[in-house]
Design an enzyme around this catalytic site. Sequence first.
Site, PDB file in Angstrom:
ATOM      1  CB  SER A 143    -113.093  46.729  28.566  1.00 33.51           C
ATOM      2  OG  SER A 143    -112.875  45.794  27.556  1.00 33.51           O
TER       3      SER A 143
ATOM      4  CG  ASP B 183    -109.593  43.509  26.496  1.00 32.95           C
ATOM      5  OD1 ASP B 183    -109.191  42.409  26.950  1.00 32.95           O
ATOM      6  OD2 ASP B 183    -110.751  43.918  26.694  1.00 32.95           O
TER       7      ASP B 183
END
Length: 469
Positions: A95, A240
């Site tokens: 992530s 992200d």
Amino acid sequence: MAPKFGTSGLRGLVTELTDDVVADYTRAFLASCPTGGRVFVGWDLRPSSPRIAAAVTAAAGAMGLPVTRCGALPTPALALAAMEAGACAVMITGSHIPADRNGLKFYLPTGEISKADEARISAALGPGSGTTPGTPPETAPETAPEVTDTDEAAGDYVARYATAFGASALGGLKIGVYQHSSVARDIMVQAVEALGGMAVALAPSDTFVPVDTEAVDPDTRGMLNAWCREHGLDAVISTDGDADRPMVTDATGRIVPGDVLGPLTAGFLGAEVICTPVSSNTAVDGMGFSRVLRTRIGSPYVIAAMEDLAGQKVVGYEANGGFLLGFAAAAPAGPLAPLMTRDSLLPILAPLARARAEGRTLADLVATLPARFTAADRVAGIEPEDSAAFLDGLRGDAAARAAFFDTGSDEAEVDETDGLRVTFATGDIVHLRPSGNAPEFRCYAEADSPERAEELLQTHLAKLTERLG
């Protein structure tokens, strides 16, 4: 620190995510959870991700399951493809955290795994080092399982929104796309253009950039502002690393927080019930939704709350902007099927399309919301045990809280749903919470002005650094 489950998925240092460890977790997942008879595999742009994906593929094949490799693509695009095929999925991503860490996100044929599923996976690893999953195959399959590659999942993900919003939804808008190392960097350009906007690609990077959409650093904020002025942009968009969290600015380069994008998107789609973590902006409470349900932080908790409300027009979102659609919505140009996993593209496109449809700028649309403002950041390098001990000392001691918090007001309410969230008599809010994915301590602040929220944030980050850093 050994790999462990955090707020969303398994995370760990790359050096500890060895092929054996990855294989063990993959086998434990496939042995303890429904698979649909096939595994979809995708990955982000971290240098370690292809190697980890190969270990996942080999472990699934050793259990006799066919594998569909979807390549580098957004987590929600992989989840969408797997769910439509009735298959499970494994996404290799860390992530937003730095490239020295990575992880695995697991999906059932029905969507993202729950905390109960995480417990089953962990139990299937057996005691000790986690190298003996509960039901490994006794022998290898007689014939090698099928492994296929496809590049259709990413295109289907873009088409989902092109069909729902239409070819003119962003017509006349000039939108910067901060590409960095987002796995959605090309997809964002394609989506803007498919909806009639002009996309300006900005700053692609061959080196992984850990963009945290919930805690954007001052240098990045300055860069976003400069791009808006230089290119005459109506907005800048980004995500992200694995593209399940959005980042959006208005025409001045000012970031629109994820927990503002969430209710704007919900209202545009006709949602009636909101599920969102306790850390989200309280402006949503005054926006006319029939119910706002607060959860612990992490998409599994939001999903569990949404599942309890199945059959209603329910959505979920997090302060980081990840949006979950729990009902079949009527979008401007067509239907939009549910997607019960954290998505970035929907909360990017919907507020921009809504502002254009209403003849407003994005900043003008945001200004229609109740005047509540948030700020968030983190102190890095704080180990979980230190964070836990510090919070435990505050939870049970009103005098300790009074000595630590610096708001100039008495506390009015203490919420321990996730971490420690204190509301003061003035309406100021300060929320402290250890990260579930990294050795970090997060601080959230909320107030009636952006300046006051930032002041609260910086004051308490400094106090946390002094006490723990």
